[in-house]
Design a protein around this motif. Structure first.
Motif, PDB file in Angstrom:
ATOM      1  N   VAL A 141      -8.696 -10.177   8.487  1.00 18.74           N
ATOM      2  CA  VAL A 141      -9.495  -9.315   7.617  1.00 18.74           C
ATOM      3  C   VAL A 141      -9.234  -7.854   7.997  1.00 18.74           C
ATOM      4  O   VAL A 141      -9.344  -7.473   9.158  1.00 18.74           O
ATOM      5  N   ILE A 142      -8.885  -7.061   6.990  1.00 15.66           N
ATOM      6  CA  ILE A 142      -8.603  -5.635   7.162  1.00 15.66           C
ATOM      7  C   ILE A 142      -9.670  -4.869   6.389  1.00 15.66           C
ATOM      8  O   ILE A 142      -9.945  -5.200   5.227  1.00 15.66           O
ATOM      9  N   PRO A 143     -10.291  -3.845   6.985  1.00 17.12           N
ATOM     10  CA  PRO A 143     -11.285  -3.070   6.239  1.00 17.12           C
ATOM     11  C   PRO A 143     -10.645  -2.337   5.060  1.00 17.12           C
ATOM     12  O   PRO A 143      -9.473  -1.968   5.107  1.00 17.12           O
ATOM     13  N   LEU A 144     -11.423  -2.148   4.013  1.00 16.84           N
ATOM     14  CA  LEU A 144     -10.955  -1.437   2.819  1.00 16.84           C
ATOM     15  C   LEU A 144     -11.847  -0.224   2.598  1.00 16.84           C
ATOM     16  O   LEU A 144     -13.042  -0.349   2.359  1.00 16.84           O
ATOM     17  N   SER A 145     -11.245   0.944   2.694  1.00 12.01           N
ATOM     18  CA  SER A 145     -11.960   2.201   2.527  1.00 12.01           C
ATOM     19  C   SER A 145     -12.146   2.522   1.046  1.00 12.01           C
ATOM     20  O   SER A 145     -11.256   2.277   0.230  1.00 12.01           O
ATOM     21  N   ARG A 146     -13.284   3.093   0.698  1.00 10.40           N
ATOM     22  CA  ARG A 146     -13.496   3.545  -0.687  1.00 10.40           C
ATOM     23  C   ARG A 146     -12.444   4.568  -1.080  1.00 10.40           C
ATOM     24  O   ARG A 146     -12.010   4.609  -2.229  1.00 10.40           O
ATOM     25  N   LYS A 174      -9.221   2.575  -1.974  1.00 12.39           N
ATOM     26  CA  LYS A 174      -9.355   1.393  -2.826  1.00 12.39           C
ATOM     27  C   LYS A 174      -8.654   1.551  -4.176  1.00 12.39           C
ATOM     28  O   LYS A 174      -7.949   0.649  -4.631  1.00 12.39           O
ATOM     29  N   MET A 175      -8.810   2.678  -4.839  1.00 12.32           N
ATOM     30  CA  MET A 175      -8.212   2.868  -6.159  1.00 12.32           C
ATOM     31  C   MET A 175      -6.682   2.821  -6.076  1.00 12.32           C
ATOM     32  O   MET A 175      -6.031   2.162  -6.885  1.00 12.32           O
ATOM     33  N   THR A 176      -6.129   3.495  -5.087  1.00 13.21           N
ATOM     34  CA  THR A 176      -4.680   3.494  -4.917  1.00 13.21           C
ATOM     35  C   THR A 176      -4.172   2.097  -4.586  1.00 13.21           C
ATOM     36  O   THR A 176      -3.151   1.654  -5.108  1.00 13.21           O
ATOM     37  N   LEU A 177      -4.892   1.388  -3.734  1.00 11.34           N
ATOM     38  CA  LEU A 177      -4.505   0.025  -3.394  1.00 11.34           C
ATOM     39  C   LEU A 177      -4.492  -0.854  -4.641  1.00 11.34           C
ATOM     40  O   LEU A 177      -3.531  -1.589  -4.882  1.00 11.34           O
ATOM     41  N   ASN A 178      -5.528  -0.764  -5.464  1.00 14.31           N
ATOM     42  CA  ASN A 178      -5.586  -1.562  -6.695  1.00 14.31           C
ATOM     43  C   ASN A 178      -4.436  -1.227  -7.637  1.00 14.31           C
ATOM     44  O   ASN A 178      -3.856  -2.123  -8.249  1.00 14.31           O
ATOM     45  N   LYS A 179      -4.093   0.049  -7.760  1.00 11.42           N
ATOM     46  CA  LYS A 179      -2.949   0.454  -8.591  1.00 11.42           C
ATOM     47  C   LYS A 179      -1.657  -0.143  -8.055  1.00 11.42           C
ATOM     48  O   LYS A 179      -0.809  -0.614  -8.812  1.00 11.42           O
ATOM     49  N   ASN A 180      -1.500  -0.129  -6.729  1.00 12.60           N
ATOM     50  CA  ASN A 180      -0.293  -0.681  -6.129  1.00 12.60           C
ATOM     51  C   ASN A 180      -0.218  -2.193  -6.295  1.00 12.60           C
ATOM     52  O   ASN A 180       0.865  -2.744  -6.501  1.00 12.60           O
ATOM     53  N   PRO A 183      -4.901   0.555   3.067  1.00 13.24           N
ATOM     54  CA  PRO A 183      -6.266   0.235   2.667  1.00 13.24           C
ATOM     55  C   PRO A 183      -7.330   0.960   3.486  1.00 13.24           C
ATOM     56  O   PRO A 183      -8.476   1.058   3.072  1.00 13.24           O
ATOM     57  N   TYR A 184      -6.938   1.435   4.646  1.00 12.01           N
ATOM     58  CA  TYR A 184      -7.861   2.068   5.590  1.00 12.01           C
ATOM     59  C   TYR A 184      -7.006   2.968   6.459  1.00 12.01           C
ATOM     60  O   TYR A 184      -5.819   2.693   6.657  1.00 12.01           O
ATOM     61  N   LYS A 185      -7.563   4.034   6.973  1.00 14.05           N
ATOM     62  CA  LYS A 185      -6.760   5.052   7.652  1.00 14.05           C
ATOM     63  C   LYS A 185      -5.753   4.525   8.680  1.00 14.05           C
ATOM     64  O   LYS A 185      -4.596   4.935   8.657  1.00 14.05           O
ATOM     65  N   PRO A 186      -6.112   3.623   9.593  1.00  9.00           N
ATOM     66  CA  PRO A 186      -5.122   3.215  10.602  1.00  9.00           C
ATOM     67  C   PRO A 186      -4.248   2.019  10.209  1.00  9.00           C
ATOM     68  O   PRO A 186      -3.567   1.452  11.055  1.00  9.00           O
ATOM     69  N   TYR A 187      -4.246   1.612   8.922  1.00 13.46           N
ATOM     70  CA  TYR A 187      -3.500   0.424   8.520  1.00 13.46           C
ATOM     71  C   TYR A 187      -2.562   0.691   7.348  1.00 13.46           C
ATOM     72  O   TYR A 187      -2.851   1.515   6.487  1.00 13.46           O
ATOM     73  N   LEU A 188      -1.511  -0.079   7.316  1.00 13.06           N
ATOM     74  CA  LEU A 188      -0.615  -0.165   6.167  1.00 13.06           C
ATOM     75  C   LEU A 188      -0.352  -1.651   5.997  1.00 13.06           C
ATOM     76  O   LEU A 188       0.016  -2.329   6.961  1.00 13.06           O
ATOM     77  N   VAL A 189      -0.566  -2.179   4.796  1.00  8.93           N
ATOM     78  CA  VAL A 189      -0.436  -3.621   4.611  1.00  8.93           C
ATOM     79  C   VAL A 189       0.661  -3.947   3.605  1.00  8.93           C
ATOM     80  O   VAL A 189       0.947  -3.183   2.689  1.00  8.93           O
TER      81      VAL A 189
END
Length: 103
Positions: free
Chosen positions: A60-65, A68-74, A34-40
């Motif tokens: 709470v984990i930040p969500l990068s623009r 975001k699209m890839t996360l939503n697809k996943n 969701p954000y460069k230094p994280y994998l959830v």
């Protein structure tokens, strides 16, 4: 760079592997970045807002623009049952973060 594996029981395991290693290993197995230094772990997400992800333990984990699209697809793949299963059970992994990130 080392990474921290934050487990669902609160345990943190420090690994010698880079975040890139974990992204490559787990990208098709219920995990997303969701954000460069994280994998959830997608199965541990409670809520997604415009700019952040709230995990099932209320972290709470930040969500990068950018992600975001890839996360939503996943997330949709998880809901449709389209992800693969792995030999090792990664369900206990909660969040994987670079070692300089504190959760």
């Amino acid at each position: 760079r080392k990474t921290n594996l934050h487990m669902s029981n609160g345990e943190v395991i420090i690994t010698p592997y880079t975040l890139k290693y974990w992204i490559e290993k787990l990208n098709n197995y219920f995990f997303a970045q969701p954000y460069k230094p994280y994998l959830v772990n997608l199965r541990q997400i409670k809520q997604v807002t415009k700019n952040e992800i709230i995990m099932s333990n209320d972290v709470v984990i930040p969500l990068s623009r950018m992600f975001k699209m890839t996360l939503n697809k996943n997330i949709m793949k998880v809901l449709k049952g389209e992800f693969n299963y792995v030999e090792y059970d990664f369900r206990e992994f909660f969040v994987i973060a670079e070692s300089n990130i504190l959760l």
